[in-house]
Design an enzyme around this catalytic site. Structure first.
Site, PDB file in Angstrom:
ATOM      1  N   CYS A 156       0.833  -1.200   0.000  1.00 54.94           N
ATOM      2  CA  CYS A 156       0.000   0.000   0.000  1.00 54.94           C
ATOM      3  C   CYS A 156       0.876   1.261   0.000  1.00 54.94           C
ATOM      4  O   CYS A 156       1.717   1.426  -0.871  1.00 54.94           O
ATOM      5  CB  CYS A 156      -0.961  -0.059   1.178  1.00 54.94           C
ATOM      6  SG  CYS A 156      -2.371   1.059   1.066  1.00 54.94           S
ATOM      7  N   HIS A 157       0.696   2.141   0.981  1.00 54.00           N
ATOM      8  CA  HIS A 157       1.503   3.360   1.096  1.00 54.00           C
ATOM      9  C   HIS A 157       2.928   3.073   1.568  1.00 54.00           C
ATOM     10  O   HIS A 157       3.760   3.973   1.610  1.00 54.00           O
ATOM     11  CB  HIS A 157       0.866   4.339   2.093  1.00 54.00           C
ATOM     12  CG  HIS A 157      -0.362   5.033   1.599  1.00 54.00           C
ATOM     13  ND1 HIS A 157      -1.617   4.483   1.725  1.00 54.00           N
ATOM     14  CD2 HIS A 157      -0.534   6.229   0.992  1.00 54.00           C
ATOM     15  CE1 HIS A 157      -2.508   5.323   1.226  1.00 54.00           C
ATOM     16  NE2 HIS A 157      -1.882   6.390   0.771  1.00 54.00           N
ATOM     17  N   GLY A 158       3.219   1.827   1.964  1.00 54.01           N
ATOM     18  CA  GLY A 158       4.545   1.465   2.457  1.00 54.01           C
ATOM     19  C   GLY A 158       5.648   1.743   1.447  1.00 54.01           C
ATOM     20  O   GLY A 158       6.804   1.940   1.817  1.00 54.01           O
ATOM     21  N   GLY A 159       5.294   1.771   0.167  1.00 54.73           N
ATOM     22  CA  GLY A 159       6.271   2.077  -0.870  1.00 54.73           C
ATOM     23  C   GLY A 159       6.896   3.447  -0.720  1.00 54.73           C
ATOM     24  O   GLY A 159       7.988   3.705  -1.235  1.00 54.73           O
ATOM     25  N   TRP A 160       6.217   4.339  -0.001  1.00 55.29           N
ATOM     26  CA  TRP A 160       6.818   5.650   0.276  1.00 55.29           C
ATOM     27  C   TRP A 160       8.142   5.491   1.012  1.00 55.29           C
ATOM     28  O   TRP A 160       9.116   6.185   0.726  1.00 55.29           O
ATOM     29  CB  TRP A 160       5.893   6.486   1.139  1.00 55.29           C
ATOM     30  CG  TRP A 160       4.893   7.323   0.411  1.00 55.29           C
ATOM     31  CD1 TRP A 160       4.927   7.730  -0.892  1.00 55.29           C
ATOM     32  CD2 TRP A 160       3.710   7.890   0.972  1.00 55.29           C
ATOM     33  NE1 TRP A 160       3.842   8.507  -1.182  1.00 55.29           N
ATOM     34  CE2 TRP A 160       3.075   8.621  -0.049  1.00 55.29           C
ATOM     35  CE3 TRP A 160       3.123   7.850   2.227  1.00 55.29           C
ATOM     36  CZ2 TRP A 160       1.883   9.309   0.151  1.00 55.29           C
ATOM     37  CZ3 TRP A 160       1.945   8.534   2.428  1.00 55.29           C
ATOM     38  CH2 TRP A 160       1.331   9.253   1.403  1.00 55.29           C
TER      39      TRP A 160
END
Length: 174
Positions: free
Chosen positions: A106-110
């Site tokens: 999810c947003h963990g790629g940030w």
């Protein structure tokens, strides 16, 4: 499926997506891994977006990349909070730089983008982070539940959690 004895850091901060934190924690523990919850050090327990707590075992500044065989970054809004704490980014970068499993959903790629772990890699995540990943040199993949590119494993959203954890277990079983 057994990954007995593998040491995995699970990064955590307030506003994590509850399933993206707990599903990998429980599934990988069940498969035999030692999952250590790593927080920013600002507190000892962090709340999901739904206010469900997850206790940290340690803070990022108190551990080393050498302590782990891999790292997982869940999504929700937690990665935005993690980016405010350089030791969290440095831990992920150190694990990635050592060629160890580096995973995000999810947003963990940030965090992977901030840690330099997406450059030249095929990655996926929640659609709104695509520009950030591409600007960090990643190659965006939108049509796969889990993408494995070397030591980097990424996934999109909670419905993809079974594929995500299967990819992580498969990585360690090689």
């Amino acid at each position: 499926m057994s990954i007995q004895g593998k040491r995995i850091a699970l990064m955590i901060e307030d506003e994590y997506q509850i399933l993206e934190g707990w599903y990998p924690y429980l599934r990988l523990t069940e498969a035999g891994a030692k999952v250590t919850v790593i927080g920013s050090g600002t507190k000892t327990s962090y709340l999901s977006k739904e206010e469900y707590p997850m206790d940290a075992d340690a803070s990022a500044s108190d551990v080393s990349p050498n302590d782990f065989d891999g790292v997982i970054v869940p999504g929700g809004f937690a990665p935005d909070n993690m980016r405010l704490h350089k030791p969290m980014i440095n831990l992920v970068k150190g694990i990635y730089d050592q060629g160890k499993m580096t995973a995000a959903i999810c947003h963990g790629g940030w965090i992977l983008a901030s840690a330099g772990a997406v450059k030249g890699r095929r990655v996926t995540g929640y659609a709104p982070i695509e520009d950030d990943v591409v600007n960090a040199g990643g190659i965006w993949v939108s049509d796969q539940a889990a993408v494995v590119d070397g030591n980097v494993i990424t996934s999109r959203t909670p419905p993809d959690l079974p594929a995500f954890t299967k990819a992580i277990i498969g990585y360690f079983e090689k």
